[in-house]
Design a protein around this motif. Structure first.
Motif, PDB file in Angstrom:
ATOM      1  N   THR A 118       0.832  -1.202   0.000  1.00 43.43           N
ATOM      2  CA  THR A 118       0.000   0.000   0.000  1.00 43.43           C
ATOM      3  C   THR A 118       0.865   1.249   0.000  1.00 43.43           C
ATOM      4  N   LEU A 119       1.897   1.257   0.844  1.00 43.28           N
ATOM      5  CA  LEU A 119       2.816   2.398   0.884  1.00 43.28           C
ATOM      6  C   LEU A 119       3.516   2.572  -0.464  1.00 43.28           C
ATOM      7  N   GLU A 120       3.815   1.462  -1.122  1.00 40.97           N
ATOM      8  CA  GLU A 120       4.450   1.550  -2.434  1.00 40.97           C
ATOM      9  C   GLU A 120       3.494   2.127  -3.475  1.00 40.97           C
ATOM     10  N   ARG A 121       2.243   1.683  -3.464  1.00 42.75           N
ATOM     11  CA  ARG A 121       1.248   2.226  -4.393  1.00 42.75           C
ATOM     12  C   ARG A 121       1.075   3.731  -4.199  1.00 42.75           C
ATOM     13  N   ARG A 122       1.216   4.184  -2.965  1.00 38.65           N
ATOM     14  CA  ARG A 122       1.057   5.606  -2.659  1.00 38.65           C
ATOM     15  C   ARG A 122       2.325   6.409  -2.940  1.00 38.65           C
ATOM     16  N   GLY A 123       3.397   5.743  -3.344  1.00 35.42           N
ATOM     17  CA  GLY A 123       4.632   6.433  -3.673  1.00 35.42           C
ATOM     18  C   GLY A 123       5.485   6.791  -2.471  1.00 35.42           C
ATOM     19  N   LEU A 124       5.244   6.124  -1.341  1.00 35.68           N
ATOM     20  CA  LEU A 124       5.990   6.428  -0.118  1.00 35.68           C
ATOM     21  C   LEU A 124       7.178   5.502   0.087  1.00 35.68           C
ATOM     22  N   VAL A 125       7.137   4.317  -0.510  1.00 38.85           N
ATOM     23  CA  VAL A 125       8.268   3.386  -0.475  1.00 38.85           C
ATOM     24  C   VAL A 125       8.433   2.796  -1.876  1.00 38.85           C
ATOM     25  N   ALA A 126       9.590   2.229  -2.107  1.00 40.10           N
ATOM     26  CA  ALA A 126       9.857   1.515  -3.353  1.00 40.10           C
ATOM     27  C   ALA A 126      10.593   0.231  -2.992  1.00 40.10           C
ATOM     28  N   HIS A 127      10.617  -0.699  -3.927  1.00 41.67           N
ATOM     29  CA  HIS A 127      11.337  -1.943  -3.641  1.00 41.67           C
ATOM     30  C   HIS A 127      12.312  -2.263  -4.764  1.00 41.67           C
ATOM     31  N   THR A 128      13.305  -3.026  -4.402  1.00 42.08           N
ATOM     32  CA  THR A 128      14.200  -3.644  -5.373  1.00 42.08           C
ATOM     33  C   THR A 128      14.134  -5.138  -5.102  1.00 42.08           C
ATOM     34  N   LYS A 129      14.322  -5.903  -6.151  1.00 48.56           N
ATOM     35  CA  LYS A 129      14.274  -7.353  -5.986  1.00 48.56           C
ATOM     36  C   LYS A 129      15.658  -7.844  -5.588  1.00 48.56           C
ATOM     37  N   GLN A 130      15.703  -8.626  -4.531  1.00 51.49           N
ATOM     38  CA  GLN A 130      16.953  -9.203  -4.049  1.00 51.49           C
ATOM     39  C   GLN A 130      16.728 -10.697  -3.905  1.00 51.49           C
ATOM     40  N   ASN A 131      17.347 -11.461  -4.798  1.00 51.65           N
ATOM     41  CA  ASN A 131      17.086 -12.899  -4.879  1.00 51.65           C
ATOM     42  C   ASN A 131      15.587 -13.096  -5.077  1.00 51.65           C
ATOM     43  N   ARG A 132      14.918 -13.746  -4.141  1.00 43.21           N
ATOM     44  CA  ARG A 132      13.475 -13.965  -4.296  1.00 43.21           C
ATOM     45  C   ARG A 132      12.657 -13.050  -3.403  1.00 43.21           C
ATOM     46  N   GLN A 133      13.321 -12.104  -2.754  1.00 42.50           N
ATOM     47  CA  GLN A 133      12.624 -11.197  -1.846  1.00 42.50           C
ATOM     48  C   GLN A 133      12.641  -9.775  -2.380  1.00 42.50           C
ATOM     49  N   HIS A 134      11.710  -8.988  -1.872  1.00 48.44           N
ATOM     50  CA  HIS A 134      11.699  -7.564  -2.175  1.00 48.44           C
ATOM     51  C   HIS A 134      12.285  -6.826  -0.981  1.00 48.44           C
ATOM     52  N   ARG A 135      13.163  -5.878  -1.275  1.00 45.22           N
ATOM     53  CA  ARG A 135      13.756  -5.028  -0.237  1.00 45.22           C
ATOM     54  C   ARG A 135      13.147  -3.642  -0.422  1.00 45.22           C
ATOM     55  N   TYR A 136      12.439  -3.197   0.626  1.00 44.35           N
ATOM     56  CA  TYR A 136      11.729  -1.925   0.574  1.00 44.35           C
ATOM     57  C   TYR A 136      12.569  -0.822   1.196  1.00 44.35           C
ATOM     58  N   ARG A 137      12.457   0.390   0.614  1.00 45.62           N
ATOM     59  CA  ARG A 137      13.134   1.560   1.156  1.00 45.62           C
ATOM     60  C   ARG A 137      12.174   2.746   1.107  1.00 45.62           C
ATOM     61  N   PRO A 138      12.272   3.644   2.072  1.00 48.79           N
ATOM     62  CA  PRO A 138      11.371   4.804   2.075  1.00 48.79           C
ATOM     63  C   PRO A 138      11.757   5.807   0.988  1.00 48.79           C
ATOM     64  N   LEU A 139      10.756   6.433   0.409  1.00 51.37           N
ATOM     65  CA  LEU A 139      10.984   7.487  -0.584  1.00 51.37           C
ATOM     66  C   LEU A 139      10.700   8.865  -0.010  1.00 51.37           C
ATOM     67  N   VAL A 140      10.162   8.904   1.195  1.00 52.92           N
ATOM     68  CA  VAL A 140       9.865  10.165   1.875  1.00 52.92           C
ATOM     69  C   VAL A 140      10.594  10.156   3.210  1.00 52.92           C
ATOM     70  N   ASP A 141      10.895  11.352   3.713  1.00 52.54           N
ATOM     71  CA  ASP A 141      11.548  11.393   5.016  1.00 52.54           C
ATOM     72  C   ASP A 141      10.529  11.707   6.110  1.00 52.54           C
ATOM     73  N   ALA A 142      10.929  11.459   7.326  1.00 53.05           N
ATOM     74  CA  ALA A 142      10.040  11.620   8.471  1.00 53.05           C
ATOM     75  C   ALA A 142       9.550  13.055   8.597  1.00 53.05           C
ATOM     76  N   ASP A 143      10.426  14.021   8.351  1.00 48.40           N
ATOM     77  CA  ASP A 143      10.027  15.429   8.475  1.00 48.40           C
ATOM     78  C   ASP A 143       8.874  15.771   7.538  1.00 48.40           C
ATOM     79  N   ALA A 144       8.934  15.278   6.311  1.00 47.27           N
ATOM     80  CA  ALA A 144       7.869  15.567   5.350  1.00 47.27           C
ATOM     81  C   ALA A 144       6.545  14.957   5.792  1.00 47.27           C
TER      82      ALA A 144
END
Length: 133
Positions: free
Chosen positions: A50-76
């Protein structure tokens, strides 16, 4: 995205984990929850998607798993949520918001002094701005 008014508490908790870690798989995010308060794996997966659909996180594929990272910072996110709360609940009145905060939250003298210093610093900034004062 600058409107965070509808971010749920679990979404915020997941984002906080990602902000602290930098990134994480569903398992890693799940493990960061206290053992007595862990949501289900599928719940964390749903929140991350859900956070990814909203543009707040993104993922990269690592082996068979997805690694998620935030695209927004806490202050925002904090600023957007406060702005939304201010307009929705307090008709844009920061004074009313602060009054309710002081009534509702138990603040010790150190915290009150910190708030006082923030207000003084803001007053000085406003006074020194061109065209204001």
């Amino acid at each position: 995205m600058d409107n965070y008014s509808d971010i749920g508490s679990l979404q915020i908790r997941v984002l906080r984990i990602l902000w602290q870690r930098g990134d994480g798989t569903v398992h890693e995010v799940l493990e960061a929850f206290p053992p007595d308060d862990q949501p289900a794996y599928t719940t964390v997966l749903h929140v991350l998607r859900t956070l990814e659909r909203r543009g707040l996180v993104a993922h990269t594929k690592q082996n068979r798993q997805h690694r998620y990272r935030p695209l927004v910072d806490a202050d925002a996110v904090e600023a957007g949520a406060i702005h939304s709360l201010l307009s929705r609940m307090f008709s844009g009145s920061a004074q009313r918001l602060v009054a309710r905060l002081l009534e509702a939250a138990p603040l010790d003298s150190r915290e009150l002094e910190g708030i006082h210093r923030l207000i003084e610093a803001h007053e000085a900034e406003v006074a020194s701005s061109p065209g204001r004062g």
